[in-house]
Design a protein around this motif. Structure first.
Motif, PDB file in Angstrom:
ATOM      1  N   VAL A 109       0.862  -1.182   0.000  1.00 50.16           N
ATOM      2  CA  VAL A 109       0.000   0.000   0.000  1.00 50.16           C
ATOM      3  C   VAL A 109       0.893   1.225   0.000  1.00 50.16           C
ATOM      4  N   LEU A 120       0.639   5.885   5.982  1.00 52.19           N
ATOM      5  CA  LEU A 120       0.096   4.591   5.572  1.00 52.19           C
ATOM      6  C   LEU A 120       0.897   3.443   6.171  1.00 52.19           C
ATOM      7  N   VAL A 124      -1.068   0.683   8.151  1.00 50.75           N
ATOM      8  CA  VAL A 124      -1.163  -0.621   7.504  1.00 50.75           C
ATOM      9  C   VAL A 124      -0.381  -1.686   8.260  1.00 50.75           C
ATOM     10  N   LEU A 128      -2.954  -5.203   9.557  1.00 48.80           N
ATOM     11  CA  LEU A 128      -3.821  -5.242   8.389  1.00 48.80           C
ATOM     12  C   LEU A 128      -3.728  -6.579   7.658  1.00 48.80           C
ATOM     13  N   ILE A 420      -9.048   2.001   2.621  1.00 54.55           N
ATOM     14  CA  ILE A 420      -7.871   2.644   3.214  1.00 54.55           C
ATOM     15  C   ILE A 420      -7.951   4.163   3.053  1.00 54.55           C
TER      16      ILE A 420
END
Length: 523
Positions: A109, A120, A124, A128, A420
């Motif tokens: 990501v 992020l 993440v 995740l 997201i």
């Protein structure tokens, strides 16, 4: 923007969805009691707390009459006999394998903006990958799954993604897109008395309501403080409200279909946009597989060696206590028996044949048919042995599985990117993040990683043939490294090998062997 005021629950327009979802859920759970409840009409375990199995309104058998009695799991066990039906958990194996094919490696990501990319990484990296594995397995089993953005300042200083099964959701669609969804769970069930918590997601708001009703009826609203599980929400909502403003325009829930189109719900507006599970259409084959394995085990049971002896051979245990025969005893006292003409063996052995080959071949063919219907190659389930092969050979043997995986990625990539992006928006609106929310790039990893020894051999051959630079070779060996790490490692290799000064092609720097250096250059 309102919660329902009562009526049947789940809504009657979702009865068809409810029927099939309950069937798929039963095969996924793999509990013989649940399968007997679904197909035989017997009240058994309710795995998801839906009230489906004990409901007069629900129950597959109650709706379609005696049709399911023709199924193996629809036949009842005769009185006085123990249940000898055996279940093969192939449906759950398919869901687990489908999840592993998608997310055995965590997806990448990323964002072009450095600040967003850094944030992020923080969001993440916080579990995740495990969330996606769970979500993908539920999607494979039930046809779809919901990813919802949740937060609780008392638990964690950032939002995270949570998984919600499609069996406990009432979606609302607009032009093929999810416009709103109501999640529900049963907090208390005592006979026909049921307390439900409804959580409705709309753009900009999340609504909560507590209802006291029956297994078929939603009932009346009661205060959230009546249940410990929802008492904490009352303080957030206030004394007169039922909605939490999210501060963003996006819906805080995203639906991920497993595969579309759904062949059986195309004409139902409330369900036309739902996905279908991997086992859709394979239910009769799964039922037949259980019947074959149960027959096989019945042969094993009946094939046990037994002997038939005359009554006089039995030893009495006393008046009213019956008689026994000890087959392991070596010496017996004389028996007062009159020989009968032509009776040379009064102890008769009985042992039936166990039809191993017939059962195994039938079961193997059924498994292959089920996997083909689900869209997978038999090799993905270890049906061709465990011989070590390269990643290229694996892809060639499992082409059907990887084709199915690529189709599912088409649905997962935009849905995950949307979820997201919503996560970033909540992070800014609720937690004061300075990062501008934007849709990230999602790259799915390889489900089959190349063997390190094979990669090392390839790198060595490329080095000998001078077909790739040192930096390219390092990148091949370490595809998960950042550019800075790869450059630093390449420089170390060149320095240790002495090529840093003598190999201007590799380094781009001048050295003793470079044109124009020392005596080799022009005066």
């Amino acid at each position: 923007m309102a919660l329902p005021s009562g009526g049947p629950w789940p809504p009657a327009e979702l009865d068809a969805v409810r029927d099939k979802t309950a069937v798929w859920d039963a095969w996924y759970c793999g509990d013989p009691d649940v399968l007997s409840s679904i197909y035989g009409g017997q009240v058994g375990t309710d795995p998801g707390g839906t009230g489906f199995y004990a409901s007069e309104r629900g129950g597959l058998r109650g709706r379609v009459g005696r049709a399911v009695s023709r199924w193996f799991w629809g036949s009842s066990t005769p009185p006085g006999e123990r249940r000898s039906k055996l279940h093969v958990p192939l449906a759950s194996d398919i869901a687990t394998t489908g999840s592993a094919l998608l997310f055995s490696e965590p997806p990448t990501v990323s964002s072009e903006d450095k600040a967003t990319n850094d944030r992020l990484d923080d969001l993440v990296d916080d579990g995740l990958h495990g969330t996606l594995l769970e979500a993908a397995e539920l999607a494979c089993a039930l046809g779809g799954v919901y990813l919802r953005t949740v937060w609780d300042r008392t638990l964690y200083p950032a939002p995270w993604l949570d998984v919600h099964p499609a069996s406990h959701a009432v979606p609302e669609w607009q032009w093929g897109r999810l416009a709103a969804v109501t999640f529900w769970r049963i907090l208390e069930a005592d006979g026909d008395h049921v307390v439900r918590h409804l959580e409705r997601h709309e753009p900009g708001f999340i609504l909560h309501g507590l209802y006291q009703g029956t297994r078929d009826e939603l009932g009346v609203r009661i205060p959230l403080t009546d249940q410990p599980a929802t008492a904490g929400l009352a303080a957030v909502l206030g004394p007169d409200g039922d909605a939490i403003p999210t501060g963003i325009k996006q819906l805080t829930a995203t639906y991920v279909p497993n595969m579309r189109p759904n062949r059986i719900w195309r004409g139902i507006p409330a369900a036309a946009h739902l996905g279908r599970p991997d086992i859709a259409g394979a239910e009769p084959l799964l039922d037949a597989l259980d019947e074959v394995y149960s027959s096989w085990m019945r042969d094993v049971h009946l094939g046990k060696a037994r002997i038939i002896v005359p009554r006089a051979y039995l030893e009495s245990a006393g008046p009213g206590q019956g008689s026994t025969f000890d087959a392991d005893r070596q010496i017996y006292s004389d028996l007062n028996l009159l020989p009968r003409s032509g009776d040379s063996a009064m102890i008769t052995p009985v042992q039936f044949a166990i039809r191993v080959a017939e059962h195994r071949d039938t079961a193997q063919d059924l498994v292959e048919q089920i996997l083909r219907t689900a869209g997978y190659s038999a090799q993905s389930f270890g049906e061709q042995g465990q011989t070590a092969v390269t990643a290229t050979e694996v892809v060639a043997r499992e082409r059907q599985s990887f084709t199915t995986r690529n189709r599912k990625i088409v649905y997962w990539r935009p849905a995950l990117a949307e979820a997201i992006e919503t996560l970033l928006a909540i992070d800014k609106a609720v937690f004061g993040s300075t990062v501008t929310p934007q849709r990230p790039e999602i790259e799915f990893g390889d489900s089959v990683s190349e063997d390190p020894q094979t990669i090392a051999t390839t790198v060595e051959l490329l080095r000998r043939g001078e077909a790739a630079s040192t930096e390219t070779l390092v990148r091949m060996q370490h595809p998960d490294w950042e550019d800075a790490q790869i450059t630093a490692e390449a420089d170390k290799i060149l320095a240790e090998s002495g090529r840093m000064l003598s190999d201007p092609v590799a380094t781009g720097a001048e050295g003793p062997g470079a044109p124009g250096f020392g005596g080799g250059g022009a005066a």
